[in-house]
Design a protein around this motif. Structure first.
Motif, PDB file in Angstrom:
ATOM      1  N   VAL A 107       0.817  -1.210   0.000  1.00 14.56           N
ATOM      2  CA  VAL A 107       0.000   0.000   0.000  1.00 14.56           C
ATOM      3  C   VAL A 107       0.852   1.262   0.000  1.00 14.56           C
ATOM      4  CG1 VAL A 107      -1.962  -1.106   1.121  1.00 14.56           C
ATOM      5  CG2 VAL A 107      -0.189  -0.047   2.520  1.00 14.56           C
ATOM      6  N   ASN A 108       2.168   1.126   0.060  1.00 12.14           N
ATOM      7  CA  ASN A 108       3.025   2.301   0.119  1.00 12.14           C
ATOM      8  C   ASN A 108       2.920   3.123  -1.169  1.00 12.14           C
ATOM      9  OD1 ASN A 108       5.264   4.111   0.377  1.00 12.14           O
ATOM     10  ND2 ASN A 108       6.220   2.688   1.803  1.00 12.14           N
ATOM     11  N   GLU A 109       3.168   2.495  -2.300  1.00 14.12           N
ATOM     12  CA  GLU A 109       3.112   3.184  -3.584  1.00 14.12           C
ATOM     13  C   GLU A 109       1.677   3.312  -4.107  1.00 14.12           C
ATOM     14  OE1 GLU A 109       5.227   4.687  -5.696  1.00 14.12           O
ATOM     15  OE2 GLU A 109       6.852   4.548  -4.240  1.00 14.12           O
ATOM     16  N   THR A 110       0.809   2.422  -3.682  1.00 18.34           N
ATOM     17  CA  THR A 110      -0.541   2.361  -4.281  1.00 18.34           C
ATOM     18  C   THR A 110      -1.601   3.085  -3.473  1.00 18.34           C
ATOM     19  OG1 THR A 110      -0.988   0.254  -3.163  1.00 18.34           O
ATOM     20  CG2 THR A 110      -0.001   0.133  -5.346  1.00 18.34           C
ATOM     21  N   LEU A 111      -1.266   3.567  -2.260  1.00 19.94           N
ATOM     22  CA  LEU A 111      -2.295   4.121  -1.372  1.00 19.94           C
ATOM     23  C   LEU A 111      -3.017   5.309  -2.003  1.00 19.94           C
ATOM     24  CD1 LEU A 111      -3.642   3.959   1.376  1.00 19.94           C
ATOM     25  CD2 LEU A 111      -1.822   5.419   2.299  1.00 19.94           C
ATOM     26  N   GLU A 112      -2.272   6.153  -2.700  1.00 22.69           N
ATOM     27  CA  GLU A 112      -2.884   7.344  -3.316  1.00 22.69           C
ATOM     28  C   GLU A 112      -3.899   6.949  -4.376  1.00 22.69           C
ATOM     29  OE1 GLU A 112      -1.517  11.251  -5.928  1.00 22.69           O
ATOM     30  OE2 GLU A 112      -0.037  10.193  -4.697  1.00 22.69           O
ATOM     31  N   SER A 113      -3.542   6.026  -5.270  1.00 26.89           N
ATOM     32  CA  SER A 113      -4.465   5.621  -6.330  1.00 26.89           C
ATOM     33  C   SER A 113      -5.635   4.815  -5.769  1.00 26.89           C
ATOM     34  CB  SER A 113      -3.726   4.812  -7.396  1.00 26.89           C
ATOM     35  OG  SER A 113      -3.084   3.686  -6.828  1.00 26.89           O
ATOM     36  N   VAL A 118      -8.123   7.358  -4.397  1.00 30.57           N
ATOM     37  CA  VAL A 118      -8.852   8.050  -5.463  1.00 30.57           C
ATOM     38  C   VAL A 118      -9.925   7.140  -6.054  1.00 30.57           C
ATOM     39  CG1 VAL A 118      -8.633   9.048  -7.781  1.00 30.57           C
ATOM     40  CG2 VAL A 118      -6.944   9.608  -5.996  1.00 30.57           C
ATOM     41  N   ASP A 119      -9.572   5.904  -6.376  1.00 30.67           N
ATOM     42  CA  ASP A 119     -10.516   4.977  -7.013  1.00 30.67           C
ATOM     43  C   ASP A 119     -11.674   4.606  -6.087  1.00 30.67           C
ATOM     44  OD1 ASP A 119      -8.933   5.045  -9.202  1.00 30.67           O
ATOM     45  OD2 ASP A 119      -8.235   2.968  -9.096  1.00 30.67           O
ATOM     46  N   LEU A 120     -11.397   4.477  -4.795  1.00 31.87           N
ATOM     47  CA  LEU A 120     -12.439   4.041  -3.857  1.00 31.87           C
ATOM     48  C   LEU A 120     -13.107   5.197  -3.122  1.00 31.87           C
ATOM     49  CD1 LEU A 120     -10.776   0.826  -2.346  1.00 31.87           C
ATOM     50  CD2 LEU A 120     -12.222   1.066  -4.372  1.00 31.87           C
ATOM     51  N   ALA A 129     -12.071  -5.102  -4.820  1.00 35.67           N
ATOM     52  CA  ALA A 129     -12.848  -4.204  -3.961  1.00 35.67           C
ATOM     53  C   ALA A 129     -13.402  -3.022  -4.769  1.00 35.67           C
ATOM     54  CB  ALA A 129     -11.990  -3.704  -2.809  1.00 35.67           C
ATOM     55  N   LYS A 130     -14.650  -2.642  -4.458  1.00 36.47           N
ATOM     56  CA  LYS A 130     -15.287  -1.493  -5.099  1.00 36.47           C
ATOM     57  C   LYS A 130     -15.494  -0.335  -4.123  1.00 36.47           C
ATOM     58  CE  LYS A 130     -15.838  -3.817  -8.949  1.00 36.47           C
ATOM     59  NZ  LYS A 130     -15.008  -3.482 -10.142  1.00 36.47           N
ATOM     60  N   THR A 131     -15.391  -0.634  -2.832  1.00 36.88           N
ATOM     61  CA  THR A 131     -15.598   0.379  -1.802  1.00 36.88           C
ATOM     62  C   THR A 131     -14.486   0.279  -0.763  1.00 36.88           C
ATOM     63  OG1 THR A 131     -16.959  -1.073  -0.418  1.00 36.88           O
ATOM     64  CG2 THR A 131     -18.109   0.243  -2.100  1.00 36.88           C
ATOM     65  N   LEU A 132     -14.458   1.281   0.122  1.00 36.28           N
ATOM     66  CA  LEU A 132     -13.491   1.264   1.210  1.00 36.28           C
ATOM     67  C   LEU A 132     -13.695   0.053   2.103  1.00 36.28           C
ATOM     68  CD1 LEU A 132     -11.315   2.528   3.049  1.00 36.28           C
ATOM     69  CD2 LEU A 132     -13.140   3.897   4.101  1.00 36.28           C
ATOM     70  N   TRP A 133     -14.956  -0.289   2.378  1.00 37.48           N
ATOM     71  CA  TRP A 133     -15.232  -1.417   3.280  1.00 37.48           C
ATOM     72  C   TRP A 133     -14.809  -2.748   2.661  1.00 37.48           C
ATOM     73  CZ3 TRP A 133     -15.803  -0.291   8.073  1.00 37.48           C
ATOM     74  CH2 TRP A 133     -16.362   0.932   8.446  1.00 37.48           C
ATOM     75  N   GLY A 134     -14.944  -2.866   1.362  1.00 35.47           N
ATOM     76  CA  GLY A 134     -14.479  -4.081   0.692  1.00 35.47           C
ATOM     77  C   GLY A 134     -12.964  -4.218   0.792  1.00 35.47           C
ATOM     78  N   GLY A 185      -5.951   1.677 -12.077  1.00 32.38           N
ATOM     79  CA  GLY A 185      -6.307   0.325 -11.669  1.00 32.38           C
ATOM     80  C   GLY A 185      -5.128  -0.618 -11.505  1.00 32.38           C
ATOM     81  N   TRP A 186      -3.898  -0.090 -11.643  1.00 29.94           N
ATOM     82  CA  TRP A 186      -2.732  -0.965 -11.502  1.00 29.94           C
ATOM     83  C   TRP A 186      -2.626  -1.564 -10.106  1.00 29.94           C
ATOM     84  CZ3 TRP A 186       0.549  -3.240 -14.746  1.00 29.94           C
ATOM     85  CH2 TRP A 186       1.719  -3.811 -14.215  1.00 29.94           C
ATOM     86  N   TRP A 187      -3.142  -0.841  -9.122  1.00 26.59           N
ATOM     87  CA  TRP A 187      -3.049  -1.340  -7.750  1.00 26.59           C
ATOM     88  C   TRP A 187      -3.747  -2.687  -7.591  1.00 26.59           C
ATOM     89  CZ3 TRP A 187      -7.666  -2.041  -5.169  1.00 26.59           C
ATOM     90  CH2 TRP A 187      -8.791  -1.364  -5.647  1.00 26.59           C
TER      91      TRP A 187
END
Length: 517
Positions: free
Chosen positions: A96-102, A105-107, A164-169, A231-233
């Protein structure tokens, strides 16, 4: 004139009965008879000396076999497979270090620091839960099956996070992954300690830390395109399923821990596993050494109260405090949020994370080389002292005494040296030394509780680090971390037992003697 002599007077009654009538010898060949009689005695003496020499050689050979070190390659293969669990731990810590920002945004939770902290730390909450059950699982189904069971929630959780589509997922998927992360490290520490020859147990313990470093670096490199490719994350989470599946499959052909088999009374199987791990000539000495510990101290006779406030309180206190100090040093704050911290000083995150990963790997390799030479205690003390000094550099960088490029060099250089110092001692040693120091009858459950403390502190650091950074600033926060490192130096000096080159049974006896004194 020919002189004849009757030699029957020189023969024993037994020889007279079994010989033909006395032969008559001439004086000419009388010397030959005496010579043969003398040589027969010398042959007997020579034969006796030869036999004694043979016995002596055999005894020396036996001593050489007993003193010979087992081949490290036999057990290395099994430790290498077990290290996949450490690789997964490192990967999911850093993914999640590099991917947290994306991801944010997506979720739809971009800018919400508390939600970002939850994505990072919810897997640590799951790890806390998994760690609590790991000891009972390891004692119940064995070390091999425990590895396979820890891979299952990692596979499920990675799939849930990737879709996952949401934060909770996302949080639910991370919770599942965290459960597997909590199950893996305690079992890995037990397995490495129990299947490794004493001469290389330190190096093999450092191997798990190297696997963690490779997992962190792998997550950094795979996550680099996340800011450019939408969506690379999700790909980053899917990739983690591969090593988890490999762990579950390859562990099927690995050896079970002979210590666990012996403890539950399966002695014949324990001998077979020792032969697989050490070689046939070392089975008997290993079983003799194992027999020094009390057999029949079954896992169900150890209660939670015995561990927390009973006769094992002292060793539990040492283990829990050591893991707590490891986390309060601030190391995982560096790993979780290094991108954010480096970017505040104008350093690109991909370069910063690469440097962090290289320093972590380099320190782990140094630890593997020195662990069985300098010893665990020396590496721990040197590591925590180095971490305190380098954390001081970062505190100075956050003060008014440094500005511009000076602050950047102090901060970046201090953080990299901090990671290097951590990696050659405070990273690999605590798990190894506690798996060595804990008595065999409580080892699995005690490791579970000690690592549960580790995960609880880890969770708090991951959850509140950014918030504390905003409230009290980098200078105060880094000063607090450095203070904990200095406390750790004093603690290690007073309480940690040197375990270099000793069998687990020798360590247990030494610890009992230390407690008695």
């Amino acid at each position: 004139m020919l002189i004849c002599i009757d030699l029957s007077a020189f023969l024993t009654p037994f020889q007279i009965l079994h010989l033909a009538p006395p032969r008559r010898y001439s004086l000419a060949n009388f010397g030959e008879v005496i010579y043969r009689f003398a040589m027969r005695g010398r042959q007997r003496v020579a034969s006796k000396d030869h036999i004694l020499g043979q016995d002596k050689d055999e005894n020396l050979a036996s001593v050489r076999i007993q003193n010979a070190k087992p081949c490290w390659w036999r057990s290395f293969r099994h430790v290498l497979v077990a290290s996949l669990s450490s690789f997964l731990y490192g990967y999911h810590i850093g993914v999640v270090n590099e991917t947290l920002e994306s991801i944010s945004v997506d979720l739809g939770f971009s800018g919400n620091t508390m939600a970002e902290g939850l994505v990072v730390s919810v897997c640590l909450g799951g790890a806390f839960i998994g760690s609590l059950f790991s000891g009972w699982m390891a004692d119940g189904v064995g070390r091999k099956r425990s590895f396979q069971l820890c891979a299952l929630p990692m596979i499920i959780g990675a799939g849930m996070s990737a879709t996952a589509k949401t934060l909770w997922g996302m949080l639910l998927g991370r919770l599942f992954v965290g459960t597997g992360m909590g199950l893996g490290p305690p079992v890995a520490a037990l397995y490495v300690a129990e299947v490794s020859p004493p001469a290389v147990r330190g190096a093999f313990g450092a191997l798990t830390q190297i696997a963690t470093c490779l997992g962190l670096m792998g997550s950094f490199f795979i996550g680099i395109p996340a800011k450019e490719i939408v969506g690379w994350w999700r790909i980053c989470f899917w990739v983690s399923i591969v090593p988890a599946a490999m762990l579950a499959l390859f562990m099927e052909i690995c050896a079970e821990s002979p210590h666990w088999l012996f403890k539950i009374g399966r002695t014949t199987e324990a001998e077979a596993e020792f032969e697989k791990l050490l070689g046939g000539v070392h089975v008997k000495p290993a079983m003799t050494e194992l027999s020094k510990s009390d057999r029949g101290d079954a896992s169900d006779t150890v209660t939670l109260s015995d561990l927390i406030c009973g006769r094992h309180f002292r060793v539990m206190f040492i283990g829990s405090t050591l893991f707590a100090l490891q986390q309060l040093s601030g190391i995982n704050a560096v790993f979780y949020f290094s991108s954010t911290v480096f970017e505040s000083f104008g350093v690109p995150s991909d370069i910063a994370n690469t440097c962090v990963g290289v320093c972590n790997l380099l320190g782990s390799v140094i630890a593997m080389i020195l662990m069985d030479k300098l010893g665990r205690k020396s590496l721990l003390m040197g590591s925590f002292l180095g971490m305190a000094l380098t954390m001081g550099l970062q505190a100075i960088a956050g003060s008014s005494f440094a500005s511009g490029f000076g602050a950047m060099y102090l901060s970046v250089g201090g953080m990299l040296l901090f990671v290097l110092s951590f990696a050659f001692g405070a990273g690999p040693v605590p798990c190894l030394v506690m798996s060595e120091m804990l008595p065999g009858n409580i080892r699995a459950k005690a490791m579970a509780i000690c690592l549960a403390v580790h995960w609880a502190i880890n969770f708090c650091v991951g959850l509140f680090f950014l918030r504390l950074l905003e409230l009290i600033g980098a200078q105060v926060l880094y000063s607090i971390f450095g203070s904990f490192c200095l406390i750790a130096v004093v603690f290690v000096k007073k309480y940690i037992l040197e375990t270099k080159g000793k069998s687990l049974q020798e360590i247990e006896i030494a610890l009992l003697a230390q407690e008695a004194s």
